[in-house]
Design a protein around this motif. Sequence first.
Motif, short mmCIF file in Angstrom:
data_model
loop_
_atom_site.label_atom_id
_atom_site.label_comp_id
_atom_site.label_asym_id
_atom_site.label_seq_id
_atom_site.Cartn_x
_atom_site.Cartn_y
_atom_site.Cartn_z
N VAL A 1 1.01 -1.08 0.06
CA VAL A 1 -0.07 -0.17 -0.03
C VAL A 1 1.02 1.23 0.02
CG1 VAL A 1 -1.76 1.30 1.27
CG2 VAL A 1 -1.73 -1.25 1.43
N GLY A 2 0.92 1.88 -1.16
CA GLY A 2 1.79 3.09 -1.19
C GLY A 2 2.84 2.99 -2.20
N ALA A 3 2.88 3.83 -3.38
CA ALA A 3 3.71 3.78 -4.34
C ALA A 3 4.85 4.88 -4.38
CB ALA A 3 3.04 3.67 -5.60
N GLY A 4 5.18 5.15 -3.00
CA GLY A 4 6.24 6.09 -3.04
C GLY A 4 7.50 5.46 -3.18
N PRO B 1 2.78 5.69 -9.48
CA PRO B 1 4.27 5.64 -8.83
C PRO B 1 4.94 6.73 -8.75
CG PRO B 1 3.73 3.49 -10.00
CD PRO B 1 2.37 4.55 -10.27
N LEU B 2 5.43 6.97 -7.51
CA LEU B 2 6.44 8.05 -7.27
C LEU B 2 6.17 9.36 -7.93
CD1 LEU B 2 9.48 5.67 -7.52
CD2 LEU B 2 9.29 7.26 -5.73
N GLN B 3 4.74 9.67 -8.45
CA GLN B 3 4.53 10.94 -9.13
C GLN B 3 4.46 12.10 -8.10
OE1 GLN B 3 1.93 10.90 -12.44
NE2 GLN B 3 0.60 12.57 -11.48
N PHE C 1 7.00 12.27 -15.75
CA PHE C 1 8.06 11.89 -16.55
C PHE C 1 8.68 10.57 -15.96
CE2 PHE C 1 12.10 11.06 -18.60
CZ PHE C 1 11.79 11.06 -19.74
N LEU C 2 9.53 10.63 -14.73
CA LEU C 2 10.08 9.65 -14.23
C LEU C 2 8.87 8.49 -13.68
CD1 LEU C 2 13.03 11.40 -12.16
CD2 LEU C 2 13.15 9.86 -14.36
N SER C 3 7.78 9.18 -13.24
CA SER C 3 6.82 8.18 -12.77
C SER C 3 6.61 7.22 -13.81
CB SER C 3 5.79 8.96 -12.32
OG SER C 3 4.52 7.99 -11.94
N ASP C 4 6.19 7.63 -15.21
CA ASP C 4 6.20 7.01 -16.31
C ASP C 4 7.07 5.67 -16.56
OD1 ASP C 4 3.67 8.23 -16.28
OD2 ASP C 4 3.98 9.30 -18.35
N ALA C 5 8.69 6.51 -16.47
CA ALA C 5 9.49 5.58 -16.78
C ALA C 5 9.81 4.40 -15.94
CB ALA C 5 10.95 6.24 -16.89
#
Length: 378
Positions: free
Chosen positions: A145-148, A173-175, A181-185
């Motif tokens: 639970v949590g995509a940090g 994730p990480l957005q 950009f990095l979230s998508d990658a």
Amino acid sequence: MSSLDTRIVVVGDSIAACTAVRELRARGHDGPLTMIGADADGCYARPPLSKHVLKGEAVEAETWDLSDLGIETIDDRAVSVDTERHIVTTGAGNEVPYDRLIVATGAAARRIAAPGQTGETVLRTFDDVRTLRPKLDAAQRAIVVGAGFLGMEVASACVSRGIAVTVVDVDPPLQRLLGPFLSDAITARAEAASVEFLRADSPVTLRGDPVTGIEFGGRSLDADLVVTCAGDVPETEWLRGTGIADDRGVAIDERCTTALPDVFAAGDVAYSGSGRAPFWSNAVAQGKVAAASALGLEPKCAPTDDYFWTEILGLSIKVVGPLPLQGEPTVLEGSVDDGSALLQWDHDDGRTTIVAFGIKKAVGLLRKLARNNAVPTT
Ligand SMILES: Cc1cc2nc3c(=O)[nH]c(=O)nc-3n(C[C@H](O)[C@H](O)[C@H](O)COP(=O)(O)OP(=O)(O)OC[C@H]3O[C@@H](n4cnc5c(N)ncnc54)[C@H](O)[C@@H]3O)c2cc1C
């Protein structure tokens, strides 16, 4: 008051506290110095816990030896402080007097279990690792639970152990931390490694007692391991009544001074005008600044350090500069699709962020590039 007469008490026993006591001695404080710490495992680094320690590549936490500093250590929890009498009281009833106090009590994992619900698994301390590792050894299916960054590191440990893992968050994730950009990658890379992502349209709750799964938006999901990585909460309970803490933590200025002139704060417990940045390099910088300020000296560094790193699915990501990152970067070297790139973002205020995305680069070089605005893009 000379340094020899000044009693300095540091509460906390992790990186901000350990940096502060080292800096106090390095800057010439020869007087009494007491460190009060609640963690039974003593002083150790947290970043490895969610990386090689969780994967099973290292068995113990990396600990620090402070025995050369001539400090008194009290292995106990501070439960209150009387800022008029200048006394910290510990759980065992020990009353510790101070002339200067450094608050470095960090944060605790944010929990989402309902009151009384048992079996929630989090990752903040080495003791949490002791609980989590055997569960990982036995698990075939996990929910994070949590995509940090912490959730993604736990998901990475699941992948490396062959555990099917689903990551659930209200945001991609990480957005929130790194931008789209990095979230998508990172999402593309994680999906290629069979990590499943679910967007929750409402807050996730835990189901079962002990916990066996999660619920959100009318959906329910079960797994043999559920790990909550839902952020952290500043450890300020012991400061109640002092007026220096609120629900964001302890407010500090650029000298790491709190609303009380003889009380300083550093690390994850603290926030400044630019907000709270609960990362390792900040805790180090603030530990040094708080120590210098407690001695009435000029700090030798700034109270913020915007270097952050994480390791996700075998990819090391190092970031120097302001976050989050909007829009597309300039690719200075390599390719994001190949998982090895040096990237530059230019912000409207003239500052630059440099990201080493899976590419081996020394932090010093990244700092230099960020400082010098690597490649002028206009
Ligand atoms: C698993 C994990 C992985 C991480 N990985 C990264 C990473 O890759 N990169 C990065 O930049 N950052 C990372 N971080 C964040 C980084 O570790 C923190 O920013 C850093 O630990 C903050 O240090 P601190 O000393 O301020 O607080 P903390 O590390 O929270 O330590 C505070 C200490 O104070 C003690 N304490 C609390 N209350 C009391 C009390 N009342 N009395 C006495 N003692 C008390 C606690 O026991 C604790 O040991 C990670 C964090 C975790 C949990």
